[in-house]
Design a protein around this motif. Structure first.
Motif, PDB file in Angstrom:
ATOM      1  N   LEU A 223       0.817  -1.207   0.000  1.00 35.24           N
ATOM      2  CA  LEU A 223       0.000   0.000   0.000  1.00 35.24           C
ATOM      3  C   LEU A 223       0.858   1.267   0.000  1.00 35.24           C
ATOM      4  CD1 LEU A 223      -2.801  -1.074   2.497  1.00 35.24           C
ATOM      5  CD2 LEU A 223      -3.155  -0.406   0.115  1.00 35.24           C
ATOM      6  N   TYR A 224       1.939   1.247   0.780  1.00 34.48           N
ATOM      7  CA  TYR A 224       2.826   2.412   0.829  1.00 34.48           C
ATOM      8  C   TYR A 224       3.458   2.658  -0.547  1.00 34.48           C
ATOM      9  CZ  TYR A 224       6.682   5.489   2.128  1.00 34.48           C
ATOM     10  OH  TYR A 224       7.554   6.540   2.195  1.00 34.48           O
ATOM     11  N   SER A 225       3.903   1.586  -1.184  1.00 34.35           N
ATOM     12  CA  SER A 225       4.508   1.719  -2.511  1.00 34.35           C
ATOM     13  C   SER A 225       3.475   2.198  -3.532  1.00 34.35           C
ATOM     14  CB  SER A 225       5.096   0.378  -2.953  1.00 34.35           C
ATOM     15  OG  SER A 225       5.677   0.464  -4.235  1.00 34.35           O
ATOM     16  N   LEU A 226       2.240   1.671  -3.406  1.00 34.13           N
ATOM     17  CA  LEU A 226       1.172   2.083  -4.320  1.00 34.13           C
ATOM     18  C   LEU A 226       0.879   3.575  -4.174  1.00 34.13           C
ATOM     19  CD1 LEU A 226      -1.146   1.556  -6.290  1.00 34.13           C
ATOM     20  CD2 LEU A 226      -2.529   0.781  -4.356  1.00 34.13           C
ATOM     21  N   VAL A 227       0.818   4.056  -2.941  1.00 30.34           N
ATOM     22  CA  VAL A 227       0.553   5.472  -2.697  1.00 30.34           C
ATOM     23  C   VAL A 227       1.658   6.335  -3.292  1.00 30.34           C
ATOM     24  CG1 VAL A 227       0.515   7.241  -0.892  1.00 30.34           C
ATOM     25  CG2 VAL A 227      -0.916   5.199  -0.674  1.00 30.34           C
ATOM     26  N   LYS A 228       2.902   5.957  -3.030  1.00 31.51           N
ATOM     27  CA  LYS A 228       4.043   6.750  -3.494  1.00 31.51           C
ATOM     28  C   LYS A 228       4.091   6.825  -5.026  1.00 31.51           C
ATOM     29  CE  LYS A 228       9.036   7.246  -2.746  1.00 31.51           C
ATOM     30  NZ  LYS A 228       9.376   7.475  -4.162  1.00 31.51           N
ATOM     31  N   LYS A 229       3.982   5.675  -5.670  1.00 23.76           N
ATOM     32  CA  LYS A 229       4.054   5.640  -7.137  1.00 23.76           C
ATOM     33  C   LYS A 229       2.844   6.319  -7.768  1.00 23.76           C
ATOM     34  CE  LYS A 229       6.881   1.434  -7.455  1.00 23.76           C
ATOM     35  NZ  LYS A 229       8.017   2.064  -8.134  1.00 23.76           N
ATOM     36  N   SER A 230       1.665   6.115  -7.163  1.00 20.79           N
ATOM     37  CA  SER A 230       0.443   6.703  -7.710  1.00 20.79           C
ATOM     38  C   SER A 230       0.483   8.223  -7.642  1.00 20.79           C
ATOM     39  CB  SER A 230      -0.782   6.187  -6.951  1.00 20.79           C
ATOM     40  OG  SER A 230      -0.924   4.798  -7.113  1.00 20.79           O
ATOM     41  N   LYS A 231       0.962   8.766  -6.522  1.00 20.21           N
ATOM     42  CA  LYS A 231       1.038  10.223  -6.371  1.00 20.21           C
ATOM     43  C   LYS A 231       1.924  10.836  -7.446  1.00 20.21           C
ATOM     44  CE  LYS A 231       1.532  12.217  -2.403  1.00 20.21           C
ATOM     45  NZ  LYS A 231       2.046  12.564  -1.064  1.00 20.21           N
ATOM     46  N   ASP A 232       3.100  10.254  -7.648  1.00 19.10           N
ATOM     47  CA  ASP A 232       4.032  10.781  -8.654  1.00 19.10           C
ATOM     48  C   ASP A 232       3.434  10.671 -10.061  1.00 19.10           C
ATOM     49  OD1 ASP A 232       5.792  11.266  -6.612  1.00 19.10           O
ATOM     50  OD2 ASP A 232       6.989   9.449  -6.951  1.00 19.10           O
ATOM     51  N   TYR A 233       2.810   9.517 -10.343  1.00 16.56           N
ATOM     52  CA  TYR A 233       2.265   9.273 -11.672  1.00 16.56           C
ATOM     53  C   TYR A 233       1.078  10.187 -11.972  1.00 16.56           C
ATOM     54  CZ  TYR A 233      -0.021   6.727 -15.490  1.00 16.56           C
ATOM     55  OH  TYR A 233      -0.618   6.379 -16.673  1.00 16.56           O
ATOM     56  N   LEU A 234       0.160  10.296 -11.022  1.00 19.11           N
ATOM     57  CA  LEU A 234      -1.021  11.135 -11.230  1.00 19.11           C
ATOM     58  C   LEU A 234      -0.656  12.616 -11.274  1.00 19.11           C
ATOM     59  CD1 LEU A 234      -3.536   9.272  -8.866  1.00 19.11           C
ATOM     60  CD2 LEU A 234      -3.511   9.243 -11.367  1.00 19.11           C
ATOM     61  N   GLN A 235       0.318  13.017 -10.456  1.00 20.52           N
ATOM     62  CA  GLN A 235       0.756  14.415 -10.482  1.00 20.52           C
ATOM     63  C   GLN A 235       1.363  14.767 -11.830  1.00 20.52           C
ATOM     64  OE1 GLN A 235       0.156  16.687  -7.910  1.00 20.52           O
ATOM     65  NE2 GLN A 235       0.694  18.071  -9.587  1.00 20.52           N
ATOM     66  N   SER A 236       2.073  13.809 -12.433  1.00 19.35           N
ATOM     67  CA  SER A 236       2.649  14.060 -13.756  1.00 19.35           C
ATOM     68  C   SER A 236       1.554  14.276 -14.799  1.00 19.35           C
ATOM     69  CB  SER A 236       3.544  12.883 -14.177  1.00 19.35           C
ATOM     70  OG  SER A 236       2.781  11.710 -14.433  1.00 19.35           O
ATOM     71  N   LYS A 237       0.406  13.637 -14.597  1.00 22.08           N
ATOM     72  CA  LYS A 237      -0.727  13.851 -15.507  1.00 22.08           C
ATOM     73  C   LYS A 237      -1.313  15.242 -15.325  1.00 22.08           C
ATOM     74  CE  LYS A 237      -2.472   9.198 -16.439  1.00 22.08           C
ATOM     75  NZ  LYS A 237      -3.682   8.346 -16.473  1.00 22.08           N
ATOM     76  N   ILE A 238      -1.373  15.689 -14.079  1.00 24.57           N
ATOM     77  CA  ILE A 238      -1.886  17.031 -13.806  1.00 24.57           C
ATOM     78  C   ILE A 238      -0.957  18.081 -14.409  1.00 24.57           C
ATOM     79  CG2 ILE A 238      -2.294  18.744 -11.982  1.00 24.57           C
ATOM     80  CD1 ILE A 238      -4.541  16.797 -12.163  1.00 24.57           C
ATOM     81  N   ASP A 239       0.349  17.868 -14.248  1.00 24.75           N
ATOM     82  CA  ASP A 239       1.333  18.825 -14.759  1.00 24.75           C
ATOM     83  C   ASP A 239       1.321  18.883 -16.282  1.00 24.75           C
ATOM     84  OD1 ASP A 239       2.033  19.291 -12.151  1.00 24.75           O
ATOM     85  OD2 ASP A 239       3.743  17.911 -12.180  1.00 24.75           O
ATOM     86  N   ASN A 240       0.967  17.764 -16.914  1.00 24.81           N
ATOM     87  CA  ASN A 240       0.936  17.728 -18.383  1.00 24.81           C
ATOM     88  C   ASN A 240      -0.318  16.986 -18.823  1.00 24.81           C
ATOM     89  OD1 ASN A 240       1.593  17.864 -21.086  1.00 24.81           O
ATOM     90  ND2 ASN A 240       2.959  16.100 -21.015  1.00 24.81           N
ATOM     91  N   PRO A 241      -1.485  17.586 -18.622  1.00 29.43           N
ATOM     92  CA  PRO A 241      -2.743  16.900 -18.899  1.00 29.43           C
ATOM     93  C   PRO A 241      -3.055  16.833 -20.394  1.00 29.43           C
ATOM     94  CG  PRO A 241      -3.195  19.139 -18.237  1.00 29.43           C
ATOM     95  CD  PRO A 241      -1.699  18.962 -18.154  1.00 29.43           C
ATOM     96  N   ASP A 242      -2.197  16.178 -21.132  1.00 32.52           N
ATOM     97  CA  ASP A 242      -2.372  16.027 -22.570  1.00 32.52           C
ATOM     98  C   ASP A 242      -3.053  14.692 -22.847  1.00 32.52           C
ATOM     99  OD1 ASP A 242      -2.303  15.856 -25.274  1.00 32.52           O
ATOM    100  OD2 ASP A 242      -0.125  16.038 -25.478  1.00 32.52           O
ATOM    101  N   PRO A 243      -4.283  14.701 -23.365  1.00 34.04           N
ATOM    102  CA  PRO A 243      -4.991  13.446 -23.614  1.00 34.04           C
ATOM    103  C   PRO A 243      -4.262  12.499 -24.548  1.00 34.04           C
ATOM    104  CG  PRO A 243      -6.483  15.316 -23.770  1.00 34.04           C
ATOM    105  CD  PRO A 243      -5.089  15.871 -23.690  1.00 34.04           C
TER     106      PRO A 243
END
Length: 481
Positions: A223-243
């Motif tokens: 769960l800790y690894s999932l949270v860490k990786k998910s935050k980085d991955y989803l934040q990268s989508k927010i920073d570059n929300p290119d469909p």
């Protein structure tokens, strides 16, 4: 219609109850006015139901690998029991009158053919001119923002568990955590929500406390690894929300978060393979309480490459009777397009169109030739995978063996270099197969290939392998169906 056999009809049924009900209709003479077309591509008839008017049912085999089922009954199952009864009547030798195909069916066939032609018009030579999906940019940002918020809530829950310690968890706290886990359903992260539920189910189990804490710590790590990786991955989508930016297909992170891959997405990502031949090596059905679903799981080998693939059909409790229940499969499946989900050693696969053919004698030697010949090499590959927090912890490998040996602790698999692997039943499968090795024929004890599933035993700190099937020169001995 000549390919219709009882086993073929069984394979079309959604579940065992549908099979029984379909056969009962024939046994009770509920079917009448049975007809088939001169070209043997269409059958229809009447079936007495609960009302005064019989149901009109039909099966159209204009596409042999994709029959069309029609019935005037209110059932939402396709094929319904009346369709199945019609086909069982044919396999049981009931007389069918030869007659022309009804005009309404002819019209429906023509309309279907026109739709197919429109699809083909999108193809020019070898170039497919189909426009890619254009996701709504604003909707994507809104969804990812909600996912990040949900992951943040999950992170707080995990940190709370770590700070308070597993020993402080009581029934009241578990109830609170369950309520909070339920709230995660509002944030589009069903995969992460399921991962939390799995740990809570473990904490509520009757397993002894020491074992429970060991397993719970492993879940916390995931769960800790999932949270860490998910935050980085989803934040990268927010920073570059290119469909148009491709989703992560190098790992299972999307699925861990909760994304349900569509076939069109897998095609766009290039995760499709043409003309695959598959042979099933084991099959099982189990209940996933955390997901609230029944799961039908099969392991398949690609005959050409030797790659081991998994199929999983998920049937939610509430709608399970409307979803086809998979079963063991013993023939060769020829798949036009094999869609491959992101994964590790044994990625999940899916297909739409396939045909069935009988196995050939050469298939068995071809399958055995793909087996890993070194136990240490296989163990190294498995350990490299399972040490990654979000990787599949129960990979499947086909191993060539020189002997199946025994010692005081049980069975051992021995390769040609004399290296050994402990065989034992693993907790994940919850279905013993190792004792069956005592009953196999002596000629199968040496120089064949064995399919095994691995698991790291935390208590003994040992890598265990459970036997699933044995591939000989002329047969597949399945220990788990």
């Amino acid at each position: 219609m000549n390919q219709i056999t009882e086993s073929y009809v069984d394979s079309l049924a959604l579940n065992s109850n549908a099979i029984k009900n379909g056969k009962d209709l024939v046994k009770k003479d509920k079917l009448s006015k049975l007809c088939s077309s001169p070209d043997q591509t269409f059958m229809f008839g009447e079936c007495k139901g609960s009302g005064s008017t019989p149901y009109i049912c039909s099966v159209d085999f204009i596409k042999a690998d994709a029959p069309v089922f029609r019935c005037s009954c209110p059932s939402r199952q396709f094929p319904c029991k009346h369709n199945l009864g019609l086909m069982y009547a044919y396999t049981m030798g009931k007389p069918f009158e030869t007659t022309d195909i009804p005009q309404d069916i002819v019209d429906k066939r023509e309309n279907a053919e026109k739709r197919e032609e429109k699809k083909k018009e999108a193809v020019s030579g070898d170039n497919v001119n189909v426009k890619k999906r254009k996701p709504n940019k604003a909707a994507l940002v809104k969804k990812v923002t909600a996912q990040l918020e949900g992951i943040g809530i999950l992170e707080k829950l995990i940190l709370k568990l770590i700070q308070s310690g597993l020993g402080s968890i009581d029934k009241k706290m578990i109830q609170t955590l369950e309520e909070q886990a339920k709230q995660l359903g509002n944030y589009y992260i069903p995969g992460a929500q399921t991962a939390l539920r799995e740990m809570l189910l473990l904490l509520k189990s009757d397993v002894d406390r020491e074992t429970t804490y060991s397993l719970a710590m492993e879940h916390l790590n995931i769960l800790y690894s999932l949270v860490k990786k998910s935050k980085d991955y989803l934040q990268s989508k927010i920073d570059n929300p290119d469909p148009e930016v491709m989703m992560d297909t190098d790992s299972t992170l999307e699925e861990w978060i909760g994304h349900a891959w569509q076939l069109v997405e897998l095609r766009e990502c290039g995760r499709v393979q043409a003309d695959a031949e598959l042979r099933q090596l084991f099959f099982r059905s189990y209940t996933d309480e955390a997901r609230g679903e029944y799961v039908d799981e099969g392991c398949w080998m690609e005959l050409l490459t030797g790659n081991l693939r998994m199929t999983r059909t998920f049937r939610p409790y509430r709608t399970s009777k409307f979803i086809r229940e998979e079963d063991s499969f013993y023939d060769v499946l020829k798949v036009k397009e094999l869609f491959i989900y992101p994964g590790d050693l044994n990625p999940r696969v899916r297909w739409e169109d396939a045909t069935i053919q009988q196995p050939e004698e050469l298939d068995y030697d071809r399958m055995r030739s793909h087996a890993c010949k070194s136990i240490p090499e296989a163990v190294k590959q498995v350990k490299n995978q399972i040490k990654t927090p979000l990787a599949d912890k129960h990979p499947v490998v086909l191993l060539e063996y020189a002997d199946i040996a025994c010692d005081e602790a049980g069975f051992l698999l021995v390769d040609k270099q004399g290296k050994q692997l402990r065989l034992a039943d693993i907790s994940w499968l919850n279905h013993p197969t190792t004792p069956l090795l005592s009953w196999i024929n002596q000629q199968h004890v040496s120089n064949h290939a064995m399919l095994v599933m691995f698991e790291h035993d935390l208590e003994r700190n040992q890598l265990l392998a459970q036997p699933l099937s044995i591939i000989t020169s002329d047969n597949i001995i399945r220990l788990l169906y």
